[in-house]
Design a protein around this motif. Structure first.
Motif, PDB file in Angstrom:
ATOM      1  N   TYR A  11     130.505 -39.213  28.363  1.00 16.94           N
ATOM      2  CA  TYR A  11     131.937 -39.347  28.035  1.00 16.94           C
ATOM      3  C   TYR A  11     132.273 -38.726  26.678  1.00 16.94           C
ATOM      4  O   TYR A  11     133.414 -38.303  26.453  1.00 16.94           O
ATOM      5  CB  TYR A  11     132.353 -40.821  28.076  1.00 16.94           C
ATOM      6  CG  TYR A  11     132.757 -41.255  29.468  1.00 16.94           C
ATOM      7  CD1 TYR A  11     134.099 -41.304  29.840  1.00 16.94           C
ATOM      8  CD2 TYR A  11     131.812 -41.573  30.424  1.00 16.94           C
ATOM      9  CE1 TYR A  11     134.476 -41.672  31.121  1.00 16.94           C
ATOM     10  CE2 TYR A  11     132.173 -41.937  31.708  1.00 16.94           C
ATOM     11  CZ  TYR A  11     133.503 -41.992  32.058  1.00 16.94           C
ATOM     12  OH  TYR A  11     133.870 -42.340  33.336  1.00 16.94           O
ATOM     13  N   GLY A  15     134.707 -35.950  27.788  1.00 19.75           N
ATOM     14  CA  GLY A  15     136.005 -36.517  27.425  1.00 19.75           C
ATOM     15  C   GLY A  15     136.062 -36.677  25.918  1.00 19.75           C
ATOM     16  O   GLY A  15     135.484 -35.874  25.170  1.00 19.75           O
ATOM     17  N   SER A  42     140.395 -37.049  37.113  1.00 19.34           N
ATOM     18  CA  SER A  42     141.024 -35.808  36.630  1.00 19.34           C
ATOM     19  C   SER A  42     141.528 -34.941  37.780  1.00 19.34           C
ATOM     20  O   SER A  42     141.825 -33.759  37.579  1.00 19.34           O
ATOM     21  CB  SER A  42     140.025 -35.008  35.782  1.00 19.34           C
ATOM     22  OG  SER A  42     139.784 -35.652  34.557  1.00 19.34           O
ATOM     23  N   MET A  90     146.620 -36.648  25.655  1.00 17.71           N
ATOM     24  CA  MET A  90     145.172 -36.780  25.445  1.00 17.71           C
ATOM     25  C   MET A  90     144.805 -38.212  25.054  1.00 17.71           C
ATOM     26  O   MET A  90     143.764 -38.726  25.471  1.00 17.71           O
ATOM     27  CB  MET A  90     144.697 -35.801  24.366  1.00 17.71           C
ATOM     28  CG  MET A  90     144.644 -34.364  24.841  1.00 17.71           C
ATOM     29  SD  MET A  90     143.827 -33.240  23.690  1.00 17.71           S
ATOM     30  CE  MET A  90     145.120 -32.991  22.499  1.00 17.71           C
ATOM     31  N   GLU A  94     144.026 -40.921  31.645  1.00 22.31           N
ATOM     32  CA  GLU A  94     142.684 -41.191  32.163  1.00 22.31           C
ATOM     33  C   GLU A  94     142.001 -39.901  32.610  1.00 22.31           C
ATOM     34  O   GLU A  94     140.810 -39.899  32.904  1.00 22.31           O
ATOM     35  CB  GLU A  94     142.761 -42.174  33.338  1.00 22.31           C
ATOM     36  CG  GLU A  94     143.155 -43.584  32.926  1.00 22.31           C
ATOM     37  CD  GLU A  94     142.226 -44.166  31.871  1.00 22.31           C
ATOM     38  OE1 GLU A  94     141.002 -44.102  32.053  1.00 22.31           O
ATOM     39  OE2 GLU A  94     142.736 -44.658  30.844  1.00 22.31           O
ATOM     40  N   GLN A  96     140.472 -37.514  31.416  1.00 16.27           N
ATOM     41  CA  GLN A  96     139.814 -37.043  30.204  1.00 16.27           C
ATOM     42  C   GLN A  96     139.111 -35.697  30.381  1.00 16.27           C
ATOM     43  O   GLN A  96     139.158 -34.839  29.502  1.00 16.27           O
ATOM     44  CB  GLN A  96     138.800 -38.098  29.749  1.00 16.27           C
ATOM     45  CG  GLN A  96     139.446 -39.332  29.169  1.00 16.27           C
ATOM     46  CD  GLN A  96     140.184 -39.009  27.879  1.00 16.27           C
ATOM     47  OE1 GLN A  96     139.581 -38.809  26.845  1.00 16.27           O
ATOM     48  NE2 GLN A  96     141.502 -38.933  27.952  1.00 16.27           N
ATOM     49  N   LYS A 100     140.029 -32.438  28.279  1.00 20.95           N
ATOM     50  CA  LYS A 100     138.980 -31.852  27.429  1.00 20.95           C
ATOM     51  C   LYS A 100     138.784 -30.374  27.770  1.00 20.95           C
ATOM     52  O   LYS A 100     138.603 -29.541  26.863  1.00 20.95           O
ATOM     53  CB  LYS A 100     137.666 -32.624  27.645  1.00 20.95           C
ATOM     54  CG  LYS A 100     136.502 -32.227  26.739  1.00 20.95           C
ATOM     55  CD  LYS A 100     136.748 -32.607  25.297  1.00 20.95           C
ATOM     56  CE  LYS A 100     135.539 -32.284  24.419  1.00 20.95           C
ATOM     57  NZ  LYS A 100     134.545 -33.346  24.366  1.00 20.95           N
ATOM     58  N   ARG A 311     142.055 -43.305  20.826  1.00 23.07           N
ATOM     59  CA  ARG A 311     141.741 -43.944  22.107  1.00 23.07           C
ATOM     60  C   ARG A 311     140.893 -45.196  21.901  1.00 23.07           C
ATOM     61  O   ARG A 311     141.115 -46.220  22.544  1.00 23.07           O
ATOM     62  CB  ARG A 311     140.996 -42.961  23.033  1.00 23.07           C
ATOM     63  CG  ARG A 311     141.871 -41.850  23.575  1.00 23.07           C
ATOM     64  CD  ARG A 311     141.065 -40.940  24.512  1.00 23.07           C
ATOM     65  NE  ARG A 311     140.558 -41.666  25.657  1.00 23.07           N
ATOM     66  CZ  ARG A 311     141.255 -41.911  26.762  1.00 23.07           C
ATOM     67  NH1 ARG A 311     142.508 -41.484  26.857  1.00 23.07           N
ATOM     68  NH2 ARG A 311     140.711 -42.577  27.773  1.00 23.07           N
TER      69      ARG A 311
END
Length: 460
Positions: A11, A15, A42, A90, A94, A96, A100, A311
């Motif tokens: 992650y 992300g 995504s 961003m 969700e 991510q 990214k 976040r």
């Protein structure tokens, strides 16, 4: 590496980091299942639509100073709105992996123009194709008003070919330096004559009247090539796949490319017809992605650093302008790359001045502090800062960030030790000094702020 660390690492790279509750939910998942979840969340591309009108904000000779000021104010308002909208997306989305990768393509196809409507349009194309097919992405990006304007292809006509777009297409977007000749640039520029945009509709148009229909010789092929033919020839060369994979490896894995791993990625990408999703899945499920030498070793870009912090602590900003100031101070303003080559990234993100700000920002954001931005400015920013000096002070006074500490603390599992919290917050392994320090502190909020104010927090 245990499963929790692998998922946390995944992650951090795919992300902007993982929260306690998400790691708790996924700690017993396999890597394959976790990667699948990343793609599922995504799957849908959510475009940004904050700039809803393509206003003519150009200066004209007969305008008064007051009229020019009105235009500049409108430009600033659109630019700030677009910047804040992407940051919010961003922070909150969700999706991510998609965001990214949009950030990756934002830098790969770097474009800096003074039209926020065009910039938003380009950003949405990069987001829509972020996990799709590279050829589709390349053609759509190349045909946006933003890129056609930025690289002067609007002026590329049969009678006066302009080589700027053709040069950057090969040097920065596809195959890289050393794999084409100056003659290839001249010949391919002729093929892209007629690729223009309509300012009224903000859409791509092909104008056959200014297109060069003569024979062109490009990379040892001769025919009456058009722009799409040139792109096909470039993509047939495996060196293009290698160039993109090398850049992705440095973004996702390690700043120092491993020839064997890049070769594996190149084979997947090239044989897979330049599909981006399968390439990413290959990287995220490869054992070498989780090796110790590839964890906690990449410097977060300013945007990754700020989004990750927001976040993790559910931070909201009463004054979103402060996020723009953070970006200016740390050297990465969304939609304002320094040039067509983009931000160099890696260790260039950090110097003694920027590190000081990076270590100060978490305590400022998380405990309602204030920060003096005046210590660092790029030459480009100097004029802006000089003109904004008075306003800057008031911005600092108004800056109010609101972290949700209750939510953050409630998500920490019961009986988690200070050391375990610190290990979760940081990607590199804790050194003995830091372990002693976090165990010494009695207040967990103070301890967490201390941890995210360390140089180690700058790494992912």
């Amino acid at each position: 590496m245990n499963n929790a660390r692998q998922i946390k690492h995944l992650y951090a790279r795919a992300g902007f980091g993982i929260r306690f509750e998400d790691l708790h939910d996924r700690v017993n998942w396999s890597i394959k299942k976790t990667v699948k979840k990343l793609f599922e969340t995504s799957a849908v591309s959510q475009p940004i639509t904050v700039v809803d009108e393509n206003l003519d904000l150009r200066y004209h000779k007969d305008q008064t100073e007051e009229e020019k000021k009105v235009i500049q104010d409108l430009r600033n308002k659109q630019e700030k709105g677009l910047n804040a909208a992407w940051f919010t997306q961003m922070n909150d989305s969700e999706a991510q992996l998609r965001e990214k990768m949009t950030l990756f393509w934002h830098n790969h196809f770097a474009c800096n123009i003074g039209n926020s409507y065009y910039a938003q349009q380009l950003n949405n194309i990069q987001r829509a194709n972020a996990l799709g097919n590279f050829k589709t992405l390349l053609i759509q990006v190349s045909q946006t008003p933003a890129m056609l304007q930025f690289l002067n292809n609007q002026q590329n006509v049969k009678a006066h070919p302009n080589e700027n777009f053709a040069r950057e297409l090969m040097e920065l977007f596809t195959i890289g330096r050393g794999h084409y000749t100056e003659q290839d640039i001249k010949e391919s520029a002729r093929a892209f004559t007629g690729w223009q945009y309509d300012g009224k509709t903000a859409s791509y148009v092909f104008r056959p009247g200014v297109h060069d229909t003569g024979l062109k010789t490009f990379m040892n092929n001769t025919a009456n090539f058009c722009g799409e033919d040139i792109i096909d020839i470039i993509l047939k060369n495996p060196l293009t796949a290698k160039y993109i994979c090398t850049k992705l490896y440095k973004y996702l894995v390690n700043e120092v490319p491993d020839d064997t791993h890049v070769e594996q990625m190149t084979n997947v990408f090239y044989k897979g017809n330049y599909e981006i999703g399968p390439l990413l899945e290959f990287v995220f499920t490869s054992d070498w992605f989780y090796e110790d030498k590839n964890t906690g070793n990449l410097v977060k870009s300013p945007v990754e650093f700020l989004v990750g912090l927001n976040r993790q602590f559910y931070v909201k900003y009463d004054n979103p302008d402060v996020l723009l100031q953070f970006q200016r101070t740390l050297g990465q303003v969304l939609f304002r790359p320094p040039n067509v080559a983009g931000w160099p990234g890696g260790r260039s993100w950090i110097d003694s001045s920027s590190l000081m700000y990076r270590m100060k920002i978490p305590s400022t954001v998380l405990s309602a502090g204030v920060i003096d931005f005046s210590g660092k400015a790029t030459p480009e920013d100097e004029a802006y800062l000089a003109s904004m000096r008075k306003q800057q002070f008031s911005v600092i006074k108004r800056t109010q960030s609101v972290p949700d500490w209750d939510k953050f603390l409630q998500r920490i599992p019961m009986k988690t030790t200070h050391q375990e919290v610190a290990e979760f917050m940081l990607e590199p392994k804790l050194n003995t000094t830091l372990v002693a320090e976090v165990n010494r502190m009695t207040d967990i909020k103070t301890m967490v702020i201390q941890v995210v104010s360390t140089p180690e927090y700058q790494l992912c």
